[in-house]
Design an enzyme around this catalytic site. Structure first.
Site, short mmCIF file in Angstrom:
data_model
loop_
_atom_site.label_atom_id
_atom_site.label_comp_id
_atom_site.label_asym_id
_atom_site.label_seq_id
_atom_site.Cartn_x
_atom_site.Cartn_y
_atom_site.Cartn_z
N SER A 15 0.81 -1.21 0.00
CA SER A 15 0.00 0.00 0.00
C SER A 15 0.85 1.27 0.00
O SER A 15 1.70 1.42 -0.86
CB SER A 15 -0.94 -0.06 1.20
N HIS B 120 -7.51 -5.72 0.09
CA HIS B 120 -6.27 -5.00 0.39
C HIS B 120 -5.51 -5.69 1.52
O HIS B 120 -6.04 -5.82 2.61
CB HIS B 120 -6.72 -3.60 0.81
#
Ligand code: GCU
Length: 418
Positions: free
Chosen positions: A259, A400
């Site tokens: 990320s 994610h």
């Protein structure tokens, strides 16, 4: 009374406008038409046809990314000392060594400590290794109470046990599944990690904390380094230290990040060619994803919400991604000819999986100049079916996160290339 109603009316309207502004697009049909900036054409129009010429284009691109997006980091002119805080040479039934090393970066009167958590197999040979920053502290990757909880500012997260911006014992061991060190060690690799907030705390601090404080005498410029560049610069300092370690094969170090830390890993690979492999896990906008697609998170949204990750000069591109002199495929191309892996999560639409993949495809001509196949596929591969050229890519089921499935692919990719 009338003025109060008028005020309420206008506040209501502006909230609506803001909400509309931030509504992300998740429809492929609404992706704007775009043309990517030419990877192999110098700003003066000259076409690059071989790897010797590429070094000029590469230098030019690094400079554009520095000046327009991430900011320019200082050349390190201080000293680094290290101290072993903890060492267990008999870890995992004698198979491995695990240690905590405190690095102290000293520049004049100023200093900053980084605490590294280090694992390596006791094979007696120099081994390749992964280096990656973690989000909530080294103690989240260890069940051993001797691995200390960090003191640095930390984002509040109940599950990770951080309250009032302080980490606590409650987070211990919570991230072991995301950093499967036993598997990594068994496969013959080392692992080095540290808490990213020790490099630069992740909040808008006016660049007064972390690594920026080491250079506080310098006046900030529109293209000065911000947080992503700070994290990347910190990783380079860790590499300075690792180069002197005898257990590691320092020609085989992969920098990896998830990320925002995937964005940082890419910028590290771009600015520091000592890293032999670069891995971006769900890095999204400002990382691997093409900005011009404006799918999921956009440049404008990042500038509004997290401006301190980027240089001040980046602000002019708010809602103007077409005016950016570069797009993110050119960042990926800066890794060439080194192996690069980009991974997406299927329901992590915020990070634009397709935009991450297309970026790999568009970066591939730089690999071709070195006689290498970058990304072998041209259409998005099916779920959970990695494609590996010198650029690797997978779109994993789920959302994610840095998951064991991702690590499996990174280990396989490293086996191929190291
Ligand atoms: C936010 C941010 C992303 C970032 C992510 C993360 O969602 O908008 O750009 O990648 O945080 O770091 O988890």
């Amino acid at each position: 009374m009338k003025t109060i109603f008028t005020l309420i009316y206008f506040v209501g309207i502006s909230i609506q406008v803001l909400a509309q502004d931030f509504e992300p697009n998740y429809e492929e049909g609404k992706v704007p038409e775009y043309q990517l900036p030419d990877l192999l054409r110098m700003e003066n129009g000259h076409l690059i046809t071989n790897k010797r010429q590429w070094s000029n284009r590469r230098a030019e691109l690094v400079e554009i990314f520095e000046n327009e997006i991430y900011g320019k980091s200082p050349v390190w002119d201080g000293q680094i000392s290290s101290k072993v805080i903890l060492e267990n040479k008999d870890y995992l039934n004698g198979e491995a060594t695990r240690k905590v090393v405190k690095l102290t970066l000293k520049r004049g009167e100023k200093s900053l400590d980084f605490n590294l958590l280090v694992f390596y197999p006791n094979s007696g040979k120099q081994v390749p290794a992964f280096l990656g920053l973690n989000f909530y502290g080294n103690h989240t990757i260890s069940s051993d109470e001797q691995v200390a909880v960090p003191d640095a500012w930390i984002r509040n997260n109940e599950k990770m046990g951080s309250f009032n911006n302080k980490a606590s014992e409650k987070g211990r061991g919570q991230r072991i599944a995301n950093w499967p060190y036993e598997e990594i060690l068994t496969r013959g690799y080392g692992l080095v990690t540290m808490y990213y907030g020790e490099i630069d705390p992740d909040y808008e601090d006016g660049f007064k904390d972390g690594v920026h404080a080491l250079y506080s005498e310098r006046k900030r410029e529109p293209n000065s380094w911000a947080s992503i560049a700070g994290w990347a610069w910190g990783l380079s300092r860790v590499m300075d230290f690792l180069e002197g370690e005898d257990w590691i094969d320092n020609k085989k170090v992969a920098v990896l990040g998830h990320s925002r830390l995937g964005k940082a890993a890419l910028w590290t690979g771009a600015t520091d060619e000592r890293f032999a492999m670069v891995i971006s896990n769900n890095s999204g906008c400002g990382g691997a994803a093409l900005s011009r697609r404006a799918y999921g998170e956009t440049v404008g949204r990042m500038i509004e919400v997290i401006p301190y990750w980027f240089s001040d000069s980046f602000k002019v591109y708010n809602k103007r991604e077409n005016d950016l002199p570069v797009d993110q495929h050119q960042l990926l191309a800066l890794m060439a000819p080194r192996p690069l892996y980009v991974a997406s999560g299927a329901v992590d639409k915020w990070a634009d999986p397709k935009g991450e993949f297309l970026s790999c495809v568009a970066a591939s001509p730089a690999y071709k100049l070195f006689g290498k196949v970058g990304m072998p596929a041209t259409v998005l591969p099916p779920l959970d079916q990695p494609v590996m050229g010198t650029i690797g890519y997978h779109i994993r089921s789920g959302g994610h996160g840095l998951l064991p499935y991702d690590w499996q692919q990174y280990l396989d990719f490293a086996d191929r290339h190291f």
